[in-house]
Enzyme design. Structure first.
Site, mmCIF file in Angstrom:
data_model
loop_
_atom_site.group_PDB
_atom_site.id
_atom_site.type_symbol
_atom_site.label_atom_id
_atom_site.label_comp_id
_atom_site.label_asym_id
_atom_site.label_seq_id
_atom_site.Cartn_x
_atom_site.Cartn_y
_atom_site.Cartn_z
ATOM 1 N N GLU A 156 0.833 -1.196 0.000
ATOM 2 C CA GLU A 156 0.000 0.000 0.000
ATOM 3 C C GLU A 156 0.877 1.260 0.000
ATOM 4 O O GLU A 156 0.577 2.232 -0.706
ATOM 5 C CB GLU A 156 -0.929 0.014 1.241
ATOM 6 C CG GLU A 156 -2.127 -0.913 1.141
ATOM 7 C CD GLU A 156 -1.789 -2.405 1.248
ATOM 8 O OE1 GLU A 156 -0.643 -2.736 1.614
ATOM 9 O OE2 GLU A 156 -2.669 -3.231 0.955
ATOM 10 N N ASP A 172 2.225 13.418 -14.587
ATOM 11 C CA ASP A 172 1.121 13.764 -15.491
ATOM 12 C C ASP A 172 0.948 15.282 -15.578
ATOM 13 O O ASP A 172 0.714 15.827 -16.656
ATOM 14 C CB ASP A 172 -0.174 13.115 -14.984
ATOM 15 C CG ASP A 172 -1.382 13.439 -15.849
ATOM 16 O OD1 ASP A 172 -1.263 13.385 -17.088
ATOM 17 O OD2 ASP A 172 -2.454 13.742 -15.294
#
Lengths: 161, 161, 161, 161, 161, 161
Positions: free
Chosen positions: B117, B131
């Site tokens: 995680e 991005d």
């Protein structure tokens, strides 16, 4: 106007608010992207993953599948990414002495590029591999995740120098 | 029995078939993990992300959120990971001269650790950042994604040396 | 310490960074929450949804299912929500003269409350209903989505006054 | 009270409305389930899937992974299913003359059984296999998807007779 | 034929069964939709969200991101909605004296409208905000979620009167 | 070249590695597929699902919705499936003496067929039905899940013989 204001962060507006950039006026063209990365581990782990240069069991298949499925999940993982038609994904895993090289190529015919899909696939494949080897090598790392080439769209071809 | 067969790939069985390992007999204990990584970019990008040491707009918030939500998506991204109760996630982003350091700590009280995680959160935060900056720096990379510390479970504390 | 700093925004830290709050030290107790809301539309639409006080076809079932499945998707929709065991969900839809009242009760035995699950279920049920009636009434609205009662945890019972 | 009203459809209430049944009062116990099924195809396809009794390439691994990941997606696919801790999943694929037998065992320690997880895994593995062979055999079918054994919970052991 | 039978519930067939309406014959055209709503809370909460008119920390960014990501999840949340190309999403949050106004515009070039995407984004942004303020104001509500304008498709422009 | 190498497993490459096949060069054409299957159960269960030939409550609606939503989840469930525009889905459920027949038709105008979407919808509808009846009939099975007809694309019409 300076170069840096011309080339600002397109995903935030003038007030700094995040947005999904409107691409409806962009052309539908064939586009592809290749991204790479590597899981750096130990020679012992490489021995467990293959034998005489051949894969042993499903371990590499799991990483390959995680990459392909990760490419499809990109708009769910990257908040400002557009949901996009994804027309092809290949994931190549090449074990070396103490590392596994990952290379992913994604293809589409849509309004935006598929670099993020290629990068996400590399990361998902790498993390899936780390998940499988972490009991043997808890210190494994994922390195050098980056785009090496993209094709199509307004900017045409871009190759990492 | 050799060391390497004792410490094999737990996620594949003797015939090499992938499986989700049965953890129902493991204890529910408090567990935490810390993973790190970095987005390597340019000083120009760092200038766009902050001004006078302060964040400008939502860009770092987007990466932080991508990390937290990525941690929750771990069992969906990593094929053989268990779905797990996730009790806390913090994502720290520290801009440097030409990079943003990422550190994530995850916590649970469950039957398996939360390293995957933490690693997935680091990767998701890093990719979300890439991005946003890729129009300015198409060559940005995500590096050094790795666990630095884990606590709890049968093995107790492990710290990266 | 002032009242407002005592009762600050728990989901952001002192520097304003979003986080998933650590709840691993909270007790596992039985918890429930009820939330309500309403889709406000026209008498014509109510006539299409039922006949003589009985539902016609699957329309209300679709909204009920959207509510139940929406409750399960809460940690995916609400960025800082914990993934949680969800032990029971009921969705009641009561058509009136020109509106459909929605009431959802969610139950768990876990470390955090289930108000967000109840609210998300109300919103999902209401939006699914609007989706089905929008060709007839494009002006339908979802109103008054709010918690009316919660039980369990450290604060015990809270009832909307 | 008749037997049939005692053994009614627990997932709908007295008025016929769908609900997620409240299981918060049920005990956390070790539970497991086994489900089976088969993809019925041609001897040509079986030849493509393996050679000399050994798997060729990733095809069976893809089906196995689809099964494991499908088990995790059960609460997303089956509307009234509880989200549940899933502690172990194994998927066995056994190629025969003109079919591939699928057997899945799921395990948990939670408040409800894991039959639906086992059944969903069988279906996902079978459909993934059909996806890979459909260009060669468009007539392949998935048959006999059913629970063969469940253990744990109030009803103890149930074995298909 | 009466007006009401001409304008029936398109998402159920003559027998009342739910369906995803076939839109393959509809034109691909530029379409957009704007939806609004508001989180009604207290002046104390508005003070915690901003200071001197400026946002404090990530709280508004979290709601904005939840809205954008919620728009992408629409076909997953609204059972009969088509999966659609989503080409742009903007989420505007305007704090008032005791409320935060939410306005979302969605854009596409596809075969169906994007009203449900805009409405779902408003609801997700509003609920994410309620999640962050609920410890301070458990009585906060989401109100007036409705479409105000849509453009494109066979019906052209529609503006809420 | 033999028939069997001409008609190999398209989803794995020459080395056996799984891939998402590149379809960007395929034509966008109208395509549809029909798949069927059946839940085999007892007459007692059929009596609980309907009364005098009419559905009782939401049970069949739940299965129908699970089918429609399952069709949308296909690229998430089937690892090598392309994410695709889905333009229409109908799910027909026909109760018989001791079984419920399921028939699903899916439609699109895209680059690949929608057989997998139809098959996944049949499986999801069937499993959702089994979930609702399993307390009464733990031995229910899903049988005969297969494509009966597909239209469009390079191969034109295919009808199961």
């Amino acid at each position: 106007m300076s170069a840096s204001s011309e080339r600002g962060l397109t995903h935030v507006d003038a007030a700094g608010a995040a947005r999904m950039v409107d691409v409806s006026a962009k052309d539908v063209t064939a586009r592809s992207a290749t991204a790479v990365g590597a899981v750096v581990t130990t020679t012992e782990v490489i021995g467990l993953l293959q034998s005489g240069g051949l894969p042993k069991g499903d371990a590499l298949a799991v990483a390959r599948l995680a990459g392909i499925m990760g490419a499809k999940k990109t708009p769910d993982i990257i908040p400002l990414c557009h949901p996009i038609a994804l027309h092809g994904v290949t994931v190549d895993l090449t074990p070396g002495v103490d590392r596994v090289e990952i290379s992913v190529t994604t293809r589409t015919a849509d309004r935006t590029g598929v670099e993020m899909e290629a990068l996400t696939a590399v990361a998902a494949a790498g993390l899936a591999l780390i998940d499988m080897i972490k009991a043997v090598d808890p210190a494994a790392s994922l390195d050098g995740v980056r785009v090496t080439r993209k094709l199509g769209g307004k900017t045409g071809e871009w190759v990492r120098s």
